[in-house]
Design an enzyme around this catalytic site. Structure first.
Site, PDB file in Angstrom:
ATOM      1  N   SER A 159       0.565 -18.846  10.340  1.00  0.00           N
ATOM      2  CA  SER A 159       1.719 -18.599  11.198  1.00  0.00           C
ATOM      3  C   SER A 159       2.072 -17.126  11.176  1.00  0.00           C
ATOM      4  CB  SER A 159       2.923 -19.412  10.708  1.00  0.00           C
ATOM      5  OG  SER A 159       4.128 -19.000  11.337  1.00  0.00           O
ATOM      6  N   TYR A 196       9.064 -21.566   4.015  1.00  0.00           N
ATOM      7  CA  TYR A 196       7.961 -21.694   4.971  1.00  0.00           C
ATOM      8  C   TYR A 196       7.125 -20.416   4.971  1.00  0.00           C
ATOM      9  CZ  TYR A 196       5.486 -22.461   9.395  1.00  0.00           C
ATOM     10  OH  TYR A 196       4.519 -22.613  10.349  1.00  0.00           O
TER      11      TYR A 196
END
Length: 281
Positions: free
Chosen positions: A133, A146
């Site tokens: 990501s 995250y």
């Protein structure tokens, strides 16, 4: 003879698009997900088979790998796409949520790579593509855990890319920016009201700001970002020996990477990002 790819997290989003992309290019595809019996989109595609695989369950991983080899003869590419998201401040993230995130985003790819790497090493070739990501390039406020999991995956991929060269195995990481398909479901916001009024109030304010920013970044140039870009980046990593280790994907991810590369220091880059990422008082 057609090459074979095993892809995790194929029930929706990037994984489903990757299955379609590999299938359209003549690959054998083992599309894996936790509940393949619920699939209505992939099972009839050319060269595609479905099997259950939960990246947190090593027995299911080994069973899926065994079935793939029995059906198709080998595994030429592994795509680690399964992911787990969640939005909350550090204080709002309980131990169970933190560990679940790392189990899927870090130890899940570890488990699948452990299952296929000996085979790839012995056959003298193979490609591993880890879907990370943009959050692996920047520690995002409200998504610190995250980001931490994606930083870990990026570092793991980079180190493995270098050490696996000797065995003919390539390792790449794809780092998508903001796409419509990157929403992880309503349950990812279920901790925003946890904590005292100060924590919960700021968490809601920050989340609203980041949501608005994400919508803006996902529509670079006026068009909603196309998640097919990510599937194409995955396929390019699988097929091109010239593909780089790191592959920021999407206008926003490439812009972020460019900002990091051009900043005189990491701190200078973070100063640039502070005004963008944090809501004004």
């Amino acid at each position: 003879m057609a090459q074979t790819v095993l892809i995790t997290g194929c029930s929706s989003g990037f994984g489903q698009l990757a299955v379609r992309t590999f299938s359209a290019n003549g690959w054998n595809v083992m599309a894996t997900m936790r509940a393949p019996e619920k699939d209505t989109d992939l099972r009839d595609l050319p060269g595609v088979a479905l099997v259950r695989l939960d990246v947190t369950d090593t027995a299911s991983i080994q069973a899926a790998v065994t079935e793939t080899v029995q059906r198709f003869g080998s595994i030429d590419c592994l795509v680690n796409n399964a992911g787990y998201g969640g939005h909350a401040l550090f204080e709002q993230f309980d131990d169970a949520a933190m560990r679940a995130m790392f189990e899927t985003n870090v130890f899940g790819p570890v488990n699948t790579m452990r299952a296929v790497l000996p085979m790839m090493r012995k056959q003298g070739h193979g490609t591993i593509v880890n879907v990370s990501s943009m959050a692996g390039l920047l520690g995002l406020p409200g998504n610190a855990f995250y980001s931490a999991s994606k930083f870990a995956l990026n570092g793991l991929s980079e180190g493995m890319a270098l050490e696996c060269e000797a065995f003919g195995v390539r390792v790449h990481v794809v780092e998508p920016g903001a796409y419509p398909t990157t929403r992880f479901g309503a349950n990812t916001d279920n901790a925003l009201d946890v904590g005292d009024d100060q924590v919960a109030g700021y968490s809601r304010k920050l989340r609203a700001h980041i949501e608005a920013l994400g919508e803006q970044m996902a529509q670079q140039g006026g068009d909603l970002a196309d998640p097919q870009e990510v599937a194409d980046a995955i396929y390019s990593c699988a097929t091109s020996k010239d593909a780089p280790i790191h592959n920021p994907t999407g206008a926003d991810a490439r812009m972020l990477d460019s900002m990091i590369q051009s900043a005189p220091s990491r701190q200078a880059f973070l100063e640039q990002m502070r005004t963008m990422l944090l809501p004004q008082a």
